[in-house]
Motif scaffolding. Structure first.
Motif, PDB file in Angstrom:
ATOM      1  N   ASP A 148       0.820  -1.078  -0.076  1.00 39.02           N
ATOM      2  CA  ASP A 148      -0.140  -0.109  -0.051  1.00 39.02           C
ATOM      3  C   ASP A 148       0.882   1.198  -0.040  1.00 39.02           C
ATOM      4  O   ASP A 148       1.566   1.491   0.940  1.00 39.02           O
ATOM      5  N   LEU A 149       0.980   1.810  -1.062  1.00 42.51           N
ATOM      6  CA  LEU A 149       1.874   2.993  -1.371  1.00 42.51           C
ATOM      7  C   LEU A 149       1.100   4.135  -1.396  1.00 42.51           C
ATOM      8  O   LEU A 149       0.615   4.732  -2.317  1.00 42.51           O
ATOM      9  N   GLU A 150       0.704   4.660  -0.334  1.00 38.71           N
ATOM     10  CA  GLU A 150      -0.133   6.086  -0.049  1.00 38.71           C
ATOM     11  C   GLU A 150      -1.347   5.825  -0.589  1.00 38.71           C
ATOM     12  O   GLU A 150      -2.032   6.744  -1.134  1.00 38.71           O
ATOM     13  N   GLU A 151      -1.882   4.559  -0.482  1.00 34.24           N
ATOM     14  CA  GLU A 151      -3.391   4.454  -1.030  1.00 34.24           C
ATOM     15  C   GLU A 151      -4.384   4.405   0.088  1.00 34.24           C
ATOM     16  O   GLU A 151      -5.587   4.762  -0.234  1.00 34.24           O
ATOM     17  N   THR A 152      -3.921   4.455   1.231  1.00 29.93           N
ATOM     18  CA  THR A 152      -4.940   4.709   2.290  1.00 29.93           C
ATOM     19  C   THR A 152      -4.403   6.108   3.279  1.00 29.93           C
ATOM     20  O   THR A 152      -5.675   6.584   3.340  1.00 29.93           O
ATOM     21  N   TRP A 153      -3.570   6.169   3.030  1.00 30.51           N
ATOM     22  CA  TRP A 153      -3.048   7.567   3.976  1.00 30.51           C
ATOM     23  C   TRP A 153      -2.035   8.133   3.381  1.00 30.51           C
ATOM     24  O   TRP A 153      -0.902   7.796   2.893  1.00 30.51           O
ATOM     25  N   ASP A 154      -1.985   9.474   3.110  1.00 33.60           N
ATOM     26  CA  ASP A 154      -0.761  10.247   2.275  1.00 33.60           C
ATOM     27  C   ASP A 154       0.419  10.206   3.352  1.00 33.60           C
ATOM     28  O   ASP A 154       0.404  10.170   4.624  1.00 33.60           O
ATOM     29  N   GLY A 155       1.468   9.901   2.451  1.00 33.98           N
ATOM     30  CA  GLY A 155       2.738   9.841   3.408  1.00 33.98           C
ATOM     31  C   GLY A 155       3.230   8.456   4.032  1.00 33.98           C
ATOM     32  O   GLY A 155       4.291   8.188   4.669  1.00 33.98           O
ATOM     33  N   VAL A 156       2.212   7.314   3.770  1.00 38.85           N
ATOM     34  CA  VAL A 156       2.439   6.123   4.709  1.00 38.85           C
ATOM     35  C   VAL A 156       2.382   5.148   3.621  1.00 38.85           C
ATOM     36  O   VAL A 156       1.415   5.087   2.604  1.00 38.85           O
ATOM     37  N   ALA A 157       3.347   4.237   3.766  1.00 38.67           N
ATOM     38  CA  ALA A 157       3.355   3.095   2.913  1.00 38.67           C
ATOM     39  C   ALA A 157       3.255   1.623   3.720  1.00 38.67           C
ATOM     40  O   ALA A 157       3.763   1.560   5.152  1.00 38.67           O
ATOM     41  N   SER A 158       2.826   0.591   3.359  1.00 40.58           N
ATOM     42  CA  SER A 158       2.682  -0.548   4.017  1.00 40.58           C
ATOM     43  C   SER A 158       3.002  -1.933   3.101  1.00 40.58           C
ATOM     44  O   SER A 158       3.051  -1.727   2.049  1.00 40.58           O
ATOM     45  N   VAL A 159       3.416  -2.990   3.788  1.00 43.96           N
ATOM     46  CA  VAL A 159       3.608  -4.283   3.192  1.00 43.96           C
ATOM     47  C   VAL A 159       3.352  -5.373   4.094  1.00 43.96           C
ATOM     48  O   VAL A 159       3.227  -5.259   5.140  1.00 43.96           O
ATOM     49  N   GLY A 203       1.775  -7.726   8.635  1.00 42.93           N
ATOM     50  CA  GLY A 203       2.406  -6.630   7.867  1.00 42.93           C
ATOM     51  C   GLY A 203       3.258  -5.387   8.578  1.00 42.93           C
ATOM     52  O   GLY A 203       2.917  -5.354   9.925  1.00 42.93           O
ATOM     53  N   VAL A 204       3.758  -4.699   7.967  1.00 42.63           N
ATOM     54  CA  VAL A 204       4.426  -3.299   8.805  1.00 42.63           C
ATOM     55  C   VAL A 204       3.919  -2.063   8.001  1.00 42.63           C
ATOM     56  O   VAL A 204       3.649  -2.016   6.807  1.00 42.63           O
ATOM     57  N   THR A 205       3.819  -1.040   8.687  1.00 42.65           N
ATOM     58  CA  THR A 205       3.437   0.199   8.295  1.00 42.65           C
ATOM     59  C   THR A 205       4.245   1.330   8.857  1.00 42.65           C
ATOM     60  O   THR A 205       4.785   1.264   9.941  1.00 42.65           O
ATOM     61  N   GLY A 206       4.811   2.343   7.788  1.00 36.30           N
ATOM     62  CA  GLY A 206       5.681   3.234   8.227  1.00 36.30           C
ATOM     63  C   GLY A 206       5.533   4.558   7.292  1.00 36.30           C
ATOM     64  O   GLY A 206       4.974   4.385   6.266  1.00 36.30           O
ATOM     65  N   ALA A 207       6.236   5.525   7.332  1.00 36.38           N
ATOM     66  CA  ALA A 207       6.486   6.609   6.529  1.00 36.38           C
ATOM     67  C   ALA A 207       7.148   6.313   5.240  1.00 36.38           C
ATOM     68  O   ALA A 207       7.971   5.348   5.356  1.00 36.38           O
ATOM     69  N   VAL A 208       6.506   6.570   4.359  1.00 34.70           N
ATOM     70  CA  VAL A 208       6.844   6.103   2.793  1.00 34.70           C
ATOM     71  C   VAL A 208       8.205   6.141   2.546  1.00 34.70           C
ATOM     72  O   VAL A 208       8.912   5.490   1.910  1.00 34.70           O
ATOM     73  N   GLU A 209       8.917   7.189   3.060  1.00 36.79           N
ATOM     74  CA  GLU A 209      10.416   7.401   2.727  1.00 36.79           C
ATOM     75  C   GLU A 209      11.072   6.490   3.716  1.00 36.79           C
ATOM     76  O   GLU A 209      12.372   6.129   3.120  1.00 36.79           O
ATOM     77  N   ARG A 210      10.775   5.739   4.529  1.00 36.02           N
ATOM     78  CA  ARG A 210      11.380   4.615   5.226  1.00 36.02           C
ATOM     79  C   ARG A 210      11.233   3.450   4.757  1.00 36.02           C
ATOM     80  O   ARG A 210      12.004   2.529   4.589  1.00 36.02           O
ATOM     81  N   VAL A 211       9.733   2.983   4.188  1.00 35.70           N
ATOM     82  CA  VAL A 211       9.338   1.782   3.700  1.00 35.70           C
ATOM     83  C   VAL A 211       9.967   1.679   2.576  1.00 35.70           C
ATOM     84  O   VAL A 211      10.248   0.450   1.902  1.00 35.70           O
ATOM     85  N   ASP A 252      12.479   2.668  -1.278  1.00 33.83           N
ATOM     86  CA  ASP A 252      13.568   3.260  -1.714  1.00 33.83           C
ATOM     87  C   ASP A 252      13.505   3.622  -3.121  1.00 33.83           C
ATOM     88  O   ASP A 252      12.225   3.531  -3.658  1.00 33.83           O
ATOM     89  N   GLY A 253      14.403   4.018  -3.997  1.00 35.61           N
ATOM     90  CA  GLY A 253      14.169   3.989  -5.304  1.00 35.61           C
ATOM     91  C   GLY A 253      13.647   3.053  -6.074  1.00 35.61           C
ATOM     92  O   GLY A 253      13.152   3.377  -7.348  1.00 35.61           O
ATOM     93  N   ASP A 254      13.410   1.917  -5.730  1.00 33.88           N
ATOM     94  CA  ASP A 254      13.009   0.678  -6.354  1.00 33.88           C
ATOM     95  C   ASP A 254      11.628   0.129  -6.129  1.00 33.88           C
ATOM     96  O   ASP A 254      11.046  -0.787  -6.503  1.00 33.88           O
ATOM     97  N   GLY A 255      10.929   1.135  -5.012  1.00 37.05           N
ATOM     98  CA  GLY A 255       9.638   0.707  -4.604  1.00 37.05           C
ATOM     99  C   GLY A 255       9.876   0.179  -2.839  1.00 37.05           C
ATOM    100  O   GLY A 255      10.904   0.775  -2.181  1.00 37.05           O
ATOM    101  N   VAL A 256       8.972  -0.622  -2.599  1.00 36.27           N
ATOM    102  CA  VAL A 256       9.252  -1.171  -1.106  1.00 36.27           C
ATOM    103  C   VAL A 256      10.595  -1.844  -0.920  1.00 36.27           C
ATOM    104  O   VAL A 256      11.204  -2.651  -1.662  1.00 36.27           O
ATOM    105  N   ARG A 257      11.428  -1.456   0.111  1.00 36.37           N
ATOM    106  CA  ARG A 257      12.386  -2.008   0.266  1.00 36.37           C
ATOM    107  C   ARG A 257      12.749  -3.668   0.407  1.00 36.37           C
ATOM    108  O   ARG A 257      11.765  -4.258   0.983  1.00 36.37           O
ATOM    109  N   ALA A 258      13.403  -4.081  -0.328  1.00 33.57           N
ATOM    110  CA  ALA A 258      13.597  -5.597  -0.581  1.00 33.57           C
ATOM    111  C   ALA A 258      13.923  -6.254   0.907  1.00 33.57           C
ATOM    112  O   ALA A 258      13.189  -7.314   1.259  1.00 33.57           O
ATOM    113  N   GLY A 259      14.676  -5.604   2.034  1.00 32.13           N
ATOM    114  CA  GLY A 259      14.856  -6.266   3.186  1.00 32.13           C
ATOM    115  C   GLY A 259      13.603  -6.173   3.817  1.00 32.13           C
ATOM    116  O   GLY A 259      13.348  -7.090   4.536  1.00 32.13           O
TER     117      GLY A 259
END
Length: 254
Positions: free
Chosen positions: A189-200, A216-224, A226-233
């Motif tokens: 969920d890349l800012e689809e529910t809350w602006d600035g928030v991403a989840s996996v 799953g986990v949820t956090g600020a989009v800039e932490r969740v 990177d340049g390729d989308g959701v952080r692989a780790g």
């Protein structure tokens, strides 16, 4: 404060009566045991029968508890077992990811949060246990809709409101998203529910390999992300957590 509803009290009394003693009782037995008129007892029994809470033997005419009660009881036990099995693993997930961890199950056309581990920092946070999240926009909801046919139907029948500019609100795009979720084994969920928030999130399965929830986990989009989308780790950590909970529920290795 309004008082108790008499018809519900009587229905509950009938269910308790059928749960004990001989387990199978005739109409006269039910009515006399509870001090009810036969017509009243019959009306309540017929309603309970229509809802699946009571069954009537076609030969003897006697009543017994129905399968719907067993289903509801198993649902209650499954949720609590799921939460109990997930406690350690979601704690580890929050600690390793640095983000808030969530465990959700399908409930009334949405995702019910049954466990929430705070992000491991000193920020003020609100406990979301008991909160409802939408199926069509959250990572938890997409996972449930992708793997659980009942959740898929519930999502299709619910109202899809545009929560942000990125929310999917048409059926075709949503089905494409679910196909992607099934292909890769996780949802975002890349800012689809809350602006600035991403989840996996990833699915949790039980011993029958049936989907029983999502973690799953949820956090600020800039932490969740990177340049390729959701952080692989982060994806790997969430999937490992989901697999671990699934194994504890008897799903085996997969």
């Amino acid at each position: 404060m309004p008082g108790p509803i008499q018809s519900l009290e009587r229905a509950a009394a009938i269910l308790r009566l059928l749960a004990g003693g001989e387990r199978r009782l005739g109409l006269s037995d039910v009515a006399s045991s509870l001090g009810l008129a036969k017509g009243t007892a019959h009306g309540i029994l017929r309603t309970l029968q229509q809802e699946g809470f009571v069954e009537q033997d076609p030969v003897t005419g006697k009543y017994q508890l129905g399968a719907e009660l067993l289903r509801l009881g198993n649902s209650y036990l499954d949720v609590h077992e799921l939460r109990a099995r997930a406690l350690v693993w979601t704690d580890d997930l929050a600690r390793s990811s640095g983000e808030a961890a969530y465990l959700g199950v399908l409930h009334q056309q949405g995702v019910l949060i049954v466990h929430h581990v705070f992000r491991p920092d000193d920020s003020r946070q609100v406990l979301d246990v008991g909160a409802m999240q939408p199926l069509h926009s959250t990572a938890l909801g997409k996972v449930l809709a992708a793997y659980d046919p009942v959740a898929h139907r519930e999502a299709a029948e619910s109202e899809w409101s545009a929560l942000t500019a990125r929310t999917l609100t048409d059926a075709a795009s949503f089905e494409e998203e679910l196909a992607l979720v099934r292909a890769r084994g996780w949802a975002a969920d890349l800012e689809e529910t809350w602006d600035g928030v991403a989840s996996v999130a990833a699915p949790v399965h039980d011993r029958r390999r049936m989907p029983v929830g999502a973690v799953g986990v949820t956090g600020a989009v800039e932490r969740v992300c990177d340049g390729d989308g959701v952080r692989a780790g982060l994806v790997a950590a969430v999937r490992d957590c989901a697999r671990a909970v699934s194994r504890d529920l008897g799903a085996g290795r997969f």
